[in-house]
Design an enzyme around this catalytic site. Structure first.
Site, PDB file in Angstrom:
ATOM      1  N   GLY A 209       0.821  -1.211   0.000  1.00 55.87           N
ATOM      2  CA  GLY A 209       0.000   0.000   0.000  1.00 55.87           C
ATOM      3  C   GLY A 209       0.851   1.255   0.000  1.00 55.87           C
ATOM      4  O   GLY A 209       0.519   2.246  -0.658  1.00 55.87           O
TER       5      GLY A 209
ATOM      6  N   GLN B 166      -7.524   0.624   3.921  1.00 53.92           N
ATOM      7  CA  GLN B 166      -8.373   0.045   4.970  1.00 53.92           C
ATOM      8  C   GLN B 166      -9.818  -0.155   4.505  1.00 53.92           C
ATOM      9  O   GLN B 166     -10.585  -0.834   5.186  1.00 53.92           O
ATOM     10  CB  GLN B 166      -8.356   0.939   6.220  1.00 53.92           C
ATOM     11  CG  GLN B 166      -7.000   1.011   6.907  1.00 53.92           C
ATOM     12  CD  GLN B 166      -6.565  -0.303   7.569  1.00 53.92           C
ATOM     13  OE1 GLN B 166      -7.369  -1.236   7.732  1.00 53.92           O
ATOM     14  NE2 GLN B 166      -5.298  -0.393   7.934  1.00 53.92           N
TER      15      GLN B 166
ATOM     16  N   CYS C 250       4.995   4.574  20.303  1.00 52.02           N
ATOM     17  CA  CYS C 250       5.904   4.130  21.351  1.00 52.02           C
ATOM     18  C   CYS C 250       7.299   3.873  20.790  1.00 52.02           C
ATOM     19  O   CYS C 250       8.259   3.801  21.536  1.00 52.02           O
ATOM     20  CB  CYS C 250       5.379   2.887  22.051  1.00 52.02           C
ATOM     21  SG  CYS C 250       4.902   1.604  20.938  1.00 52.02           S
TER      22      CYS C 250
ATOM     23  N   THR D 297      10.235  -7.254 -12.120  1.00 50.55           N
ATOM     24  CA  THR D 297       9.612  -8.532 -12.499  1.00 50.55           C
ATOM     25  C   THR D 297       8.424  -8.819 -11.578  1.00 50.55           C
ATOM     26  O   THR D 297       8.514  -8.651 -10.362  1.00 50.55           O
ATOM     27  CB  THR D 297      10.662  -9.664 -12.408  1.00 50.55           C
ATOM     28  OG1 THR D 297      11.725  -9.323 -13.285  1.00 50.55           O
ATOM     29  CG2 THR D 297      10.068 -11.012 -12.796  1.00 50.55           C
TER      30      THR D 297
HETATM   31  N1  PLP Z   1      -2.504   3.339   4.225  1.00 49.71           N
HETATM   32  C1  PLP Z   1      -3.196   2.943   5.303  1.00 49.71           C
HETATM   33  C2  PLP Z   1      -4.473   3.650   5.644  1.00 49.71           C
HETATM   34  C3  PLP Z   1      -2.726   1.895   6.091  1.00 49.71           C
HETATM   35  O1  PLP Z   1      -3.431   1.510   7.156  1.00 49.71           O
HETATM   36  C4  PLP Z   1      -1.521   1.263   5.730  1.00 49.71           C
HETATM   37  C5  PLP Z   1      -0.966   0.186   6.568  1.00 49.71           C
HETATM   38  O2  PLP Z   1      -1.221   0.098   7.751  1.00 49.71           O
HETATM   39  C6  PLP Z   1      -0.850   1.692   4.581  1.00 49.71           C
HETATM   40  C7  PLP Z   1      -1.370   2.746   3.854  1.00 49.71           C
HETATM   41  C8  PLP Z   1       0.425   1.060   4.129  1.00 49.71           C
HETATM   42  O3  PLP Z   1       0.187  -0.225   3.618  1.00 49.71           O
HETATM   43  P1  PLP Z   1       1.390  -1.281   3.518  1.00 49.71           P
HETATM   44  O4  PLP Z   1       1.627  -1.796   4.885  1.00 49.71           O
HETATM   45  O5  PLP Z   1       0.894  -2.331   2.575  1.00 49.71           O
HETATM   46  O6  PLP Z   1       2.545  -0.546   2.968  1.00 49.71           O
END
Ligand code: PLP
Length: 400
Positions: A87, A194, A339, A252
């Site tokens: 993500g 999410q 933390c 790849t």
């Molecule tokens: N965006 C949101 C809202 C997320 O909660 C997260 C991961 O917790 C990410 C982006 C990043 O995703 P990834 O862990 O696949 O890089």
């Protein structure tokens, strides 16, 4: 309803009576169907999809099948899906790609409660001469749409606004946001990491230009993600390399993980209504039970929330202290505090919402998946009130 636990989950109890995994916004278990579908691509079909020979080239078909399955989950055309590594890469690629095309005269608009993958990317461009606006949220974490309306006018803009918040589950009104951004001629990216798999996502009716998602939030493994890019959107390539993904992302293809994401997408589509019913009911029962603890509160807009997420504060005690006690019992949840810095500062999301100091420090997040059961909720409700009572008794913030 799928209540069977994966063998990995069974193995992870580490001597505890049981493992109750309520940290699904951090990551999810790999669905057994996903794992099984991936296995042949490690020891039999391990060729490179770009190879001219039949052995390698035969895998390309499986990549395309997975692309179709993922596209179907969000109602996109398969040609609009780019596979990425996660993500974060999808968010970076969207913001970088569009900002580079627009140039420094463009304004980048985001919110104060984004994931660091978005906030950090936007702030990077601020250091490179772009004007960056971070929109505020109110006390329940809802976006200030008037501030968005004001920000988008007066020149080209790239807007990156998350669909659902990872800490509170608060869902932003994407329809409204898209209307505002598109009527001002802006480019709209949404971090839907999410949202996808938990609420229906349909890019046919929602005019976003780009949308990021991540495999490990929907029962595929870590290390695979995707970026939806609406046909016609101009984007500079973020990961420069070979001609993979139609020249839009070098590297790849990670065939086993792409296949896994395809199956996970198919399963997510099948289970989406269960998220709104059974999973939401589990979350609600836990929340109602925990609200009976004195000085407990829910953080976030309860009317517009992901069905699986609960962010609660137990005033006058540290969220971390609760988490340690829960962890000793095999219960996994999260706190919003940073933390890792050693400072136990409340998260930027909780701070942006203006949650009072005494509650912000006691905030913890429970996040469910379709693998959770009623007995998970019973187990937490059995132990949590006692933990809260014990910690309050030694809290320096309570006058005893
Ligand atoms: N965006 C949101 C809202 C997320 O909660 C997260 C991961 O917790 C990410 C982006 C990043 O995703 P990834 O862990 O696949 O890089």
């Amino acid at each position: 309803m799928n209540t069977s636990r994966t063998s990995a989950e069974k193995n992870a109890t580490q001597g505890h009576e049981r493992l109750v995994y309520l940290d699904n916004n951090a990551t999810t278990c790999v669905a057994p169907e996903v794992r099984n579908a991936m296995l042949p691509f490690f020891d039999m079909l391990w060729g490179n999809p770009s190879s001219m020979h039949a052995f390698g080239g035969q895998t390309a078909r499986y990549v395309e099948e997975a692309r179709e399955k993922l596209a179907a989950l969000i109602h996109a055309d398969p040609s609009e899906i780019i596979f990425t590594s996660c993500g974060s890469e999808s968010d970076n690629a969207a913001i970088y790609g569009a900002a580079e095309v627009l140039g420094t005269q463009a304004k980048i608009i985001t919110t104060r409660v984004e994931h660091p993958a978005v906030l950090g990317s936007c702030r990077h461009f601020r250091e490179h001469g772009y004007k960056v606006v971070e929109l505020p949220v109110d006390g329940v974490g809802q976006l200030d749409l008037a501030a968005l309306r004001e920000a988008v006018y007066g020149g080209p803009s790239l807007v990156s606004i998350m669909w659902a918040n990872n800490e509170t589950g608060v869902i932003f009104p994407m329809d409204e946001i898209a209307k505002i951004v598109k009527s001002a001629g802006g480019i709209l990216h949404t971090d839907a990491v999410q949202a996808v798999g938990k609420i229906p996502v349909d890019v046919r009716t929602l005019p976003v230009d780009m949308l990021a998602l991540s495999g490990h939030k929907l029962h595929a493994p870590k290390g695979i993600g995707a970026l939806y890019v609406r046909r016609g959107t101009r984007l500079k390539t973020f990961l420069i390399g070979g001609h993979q993904e139609n020249g839009r992302r070098g590297g790849t293809e990670n065939v086993p993980y792409i296949v896994g994401l395809g199956v996970a997408a198919e399963l997510a589509a099948k289970h989406i209504s269960e998220e709104q019913t059974r999973v939401a009911a589990l979350r609600n029962r836990l929340e109602q039970g925990l609200l009976s603890c004195p000085d407990a509160r829910i953080n976030g807009d309860v009317r517009h929330r992901l069905p699986n997420t609960s962010n609660m504060s137990f005033e006058f005690i540290e969220g971390e202290a609760i988490l340690y006690h829960l962890s000793d019992l095999g219960i996994c949840a999260s706190s919003g505090s940073a933390c890792s810095s050693g400072s136990l500062e409340p998260s930027h999301v909780i701070r942006a919402m203006g949650v009072p100091f005494t509650a912000a420090h006691g905030s913890i997040r429970f996040s469910f998946s379709r693998y959770n059961t009623d007995s998970d909720v019973d187990y937490v409700l059995k132990h949590m009130p006692g933990i809260v009572q014990k910690l309050r008794a030694i809290s320096p913030f309570v006058t005893h």
